[in-house]
Design a protein around this motif. Structure first.
Motif, PDB file in Angstrom:
ATOM      1  N   ARG A   3       0.851  -1.189   0.000  1.00 35.51           N
ATOM      2  CA  ARG A   3       0.000   0.000   0.000  1.00 35.51           C
ATOM      3  C   ARG A   3       0.884   1.235   0.000  1.00 35.51           C
ATOM      4  O   ARG A   3       1.821   1.344   0.779  1.00 35.51           O
ATOM      5  CB  ARG A   3      -0.894   0.012   1.226  1.00 35.51           C
ATOM      6  CG  ARG A   3      -1.846  -1.146   1.241  1.00 35.51           C
ATOM      7  CD  ARG A   3      -2.700  -1.124   2.475  1.00 35.51           C
ATOM      8  NE  ARG A   3      -3.294  -2.437   2.619  1.00 35.51           N
ATOM      9  CZ  ARG A   3      -3.810  -2.897   3.714  1.00 35.51           C
ATOM     10  NH1 ARG A   3      -3.838  -2.168   4.782  1.00 35.51           N
ATOM     11  NH2 ARG A   3      -4.332  -4.090   3.765  1.00 35.51           N
ATOM     12  N   SER A   4       0.576   2.168  -0.866  1.00 32.08           N
ATOM     13  CA  SER A   4       1.350   3.403  -0.919  1.00 32.08           C
ATOM     14  C   SER A   4       0.416   4.564  -0.587  1.00 32.08           C
ATOM     15  O   SER A   4      -0.255   5.100  -1.456  1.00 32.08           O
ATOM     16  CB  SER A   4       1.992   3.586  -2.298  1.00 32.08           C
ATOM     17  OG  SER A   4       0.996   3.571  -3.295  1.00 32.08           O
ATOM     18  N   TYR A   5       0.359   4.890   0.689  1.00 31.67           N
ATOM     19  CA  TYR A   5      -0.466   5.986   1.169  1.00 31.67           C
ATOM     20  C   TYR A   5       0.236   7.317   0.912  1.00 31.67           C
ATOM     21  O   TYR A   5       1.463   7.386   0.838  1.00 31.67           O
ATOM     22  CB  TYR A   5      -0.742   5.854   2.667  1.00 31.67           C
ATOM     23  CG  TYR A   5      -1.600   4.668   3.036  1.00 31.67           C
ATOM     24  CD1 TYR A   5      -2.900   4.550   2.562  1.00 31.67           C
ATOM     25  CD2 TYR A   5      -1.125   3.669   3.871  1.00 31.67           C
ATOM     26  CE1 TYR A   5      -3.694   3.471   2.906  1.00 31.67           C
ATOM     27  CE2 TYR A   5      -1.916   2.597   4.229  1.00 31.67           C
ATOM     28  CZ  TYR A   5      -3.203   2.503   3.748  1.00 31.67           C
ATOM     29  OH  TYR A   5      -3.981   1.440   4.085  1.00 31.67           O
ATOM     30  N   GLN A 103     -10.168   3.090   0.524  1.00 32.62           N
ATOM     31  CA  GLN A 103      -9.808   3.877   1.699  1.00 32.62           C
ATOM     32  C   GLN A 103      -9.547   5.304   1.261  1.00 32.62           C
ATOM     33  O   GLN A 103      -8.797   5.544   0.307  1.00 32.62           O
ATOM     34  CB  GLN A 103      -8.571   3.320   2.393  1.00 32.62           C
ATOM     35  CG  GLN A 103      -8.844   2.067   3.186  1.00 32.62           C
ATOM     36  CD  GLN A 103      -7.608   1.616   3.947  1.00 32.62           C
ATOM     37  OE1 GLN A 103      -6.521   1.576   3.385  1.00 32.62           O
ATOM     38  NE2 GLN A 103      -7.779   1.259   5.198  1.00 32.62           N
ATOM     39  N   VAL A 104     -10.188   6.250   1.948  1.00 34.01           N
ATOM     40  CA  VAL A 104      -9.990   7.671   1.695  1.00 34.01           C
ATOM     41  C   VAL A 104      -9.915   8.391   3.035  1.00 34.01           C
ATOM     42  O   VAL A 104     -10.409   7.895   4.042  1.00 34.01           O
ATOM     43  CB  VAL A 104     -11.127   8.290   0.847  1.00 34.01           C
ATOM     44  CG1 VAL A 104     -11.190   7.679  -0.530  1.00 34.01           C
ATOM     45  CG2 VAL A 104     -12.467   8.180   1.543  1.00 34.01           C
ATOM     46  N   MET A 105      -9.313   9.558   3.025  1.00 37.46           N
ATOM     47  CA  MET A 105      -9.337  10.433   4.201  1.00 37.46           C
ATOM     48  C   MET A 105     -10.615  11.261   4.114  1.00 37.46           C
ATOM     49  O   MET A 105     -11.037  11.645   3.020  1.00 37.46           O
ATOM     50  CB  MET A 105      -8.115  11.348   4.226  1.00 37.46           C
ATOM     51  CG  MET A 105      -6.785  10.622   4.229  1.00 37.46           C
ATOM     52  SD  MET A 105      -6.519   9.587   5.675  1.00 37.46           S
ATOM     53  CE  MET A 105      -6.391  10.799   6.961  1.00 37.46           C
ATOM     54  N   ILE A 112      -8.034   8.684  -3.580  1.00 38.57           N
ATOM     55  CA  ILE A 112      -8.180   7.297  -3.121  1.00 38.57           C
ATOM     56  C   ILE A 112      -6.818   6.796  -2.660  1.00 38.57           C
ATOM     57  O   ILE A 112      -5.875   6.725  -3.439  1.00 38.57           O
ATOM     58  CB  ILE A 112      -8.777   6.424  -4.234  1.00 38.57           C
ATOM     59  CG1 ILE A 112     -10.193   6.896  -4.530  1.00 38.57           C
ATOM     60  CG2 ILE A 112      -8.754   4.963  -3.844  1.00 38.57           C
ATOM     61  CD1 ILE A 112     -10.870   6.176  -5.653  1.00 38.57           C
ATOM     62  N   GLU A 113      -6.740   6.436  -1.396  1.00 38.84           N
ATOM     63  CA  GLU A 113      -5.492   5.970  -0.804  1.00 38.84           C
ATOM     64  C   GLU A 113      -5.248   4.483  -1.075  1.00 38.84           C
ATOM     65  O   GLU A 113      -4.114   4.047  -1.214  1.00 38.84           O
ATOM     66  CB  GLU A 113      -5.497   6.211   0.721  1.00 38.84           C
ATOM     67  CG  GLU A 113      -5.662   7.657   1.128  1.00 38.84           C
ATOM     68  CD  GLU A 113      -4.425   8.495   0.882  1.00 38.84           C
ATOM     69  OE1 GLU A 113      -3.344   7.933   0.609  1.00 38.84           O
ATOM     70  OE2 GLU A 113      -4.534   9.725   0.973  1.00 38.84           O
TER      71      GLU A 113
END
Length: 158
Positions: A3-5, A103-105, A112-113
């Protein structure tokens, strides 16, 4: 499948008291559903990619980042409505359904994370929860043929 946040997301995930939260969104697609089911694990609705995700409590265990295995996730949704159980009964336990996790903040819903789509399998239901396993069908380890030539299946060859 690491995962690359974004930098902001990493800061908020590692913060002791974060001022912004990471939301998990779920989109369930099935041939019998005219419109996909879209829910967010929060108390407020949110719009992402032009689609409204309805606030609904659910528990999810997202797949880990191991490269040596097929990703698997676990999903549990509260069994609070007859609509969900009716759809499960009509669709043969949700066979053929796919689940997309996003997943989003909350502050940046257009960024989109994390995004992954998995097949829904192993569905079980009781009075309080609907649970399912999410992953990919392991086609590489399935037999290529349905009948093997063995003495009991083809005795004339042996």
């Amino acid at each position: 499948m690491a995962r690359s946040y974004s930098q902001r997301a990493r800061e908020q995930l590692n913060a002791t008291s974060a001022d912004d939260i990471m939301l998990v969104l779920l989109e369930i697609r099935h041939p019998q559903l005219a419109v996909p089911v879209r829910v967010v694990n929060d108390t407020q609705n949110i719009v992402v990619e032009g689609n409204e995700f309805i606030a609904c409590a659910f528990d999810v265990t997202l797949p880990d980042d191991s490269d040596n295995q097929v990703p698997q996730a676990r999903l549990e949704i509260d069994n609070i409505g007859r609509e969900l159980t009716q759809w499960l009964e009509q669709s043969g336990g949700g066979a053929g359904a796919t689940c997309r996790f996003i997943q989003v903040m909350r502050s940046t819903p257009n960024l989109i994370e994390y995004d992954i789509t998995l097949d829904l399998t192993g569905l079980s239901m009781d009075q309080t929860k609907v649970s399912g396993t999410l992953g990919y069908v392991d086609f590489l380890n399935q037999p290529a043929v349905t009948v093997y030539y063995r003495p009991e299946t083809a005795p004339a060859l042996f």
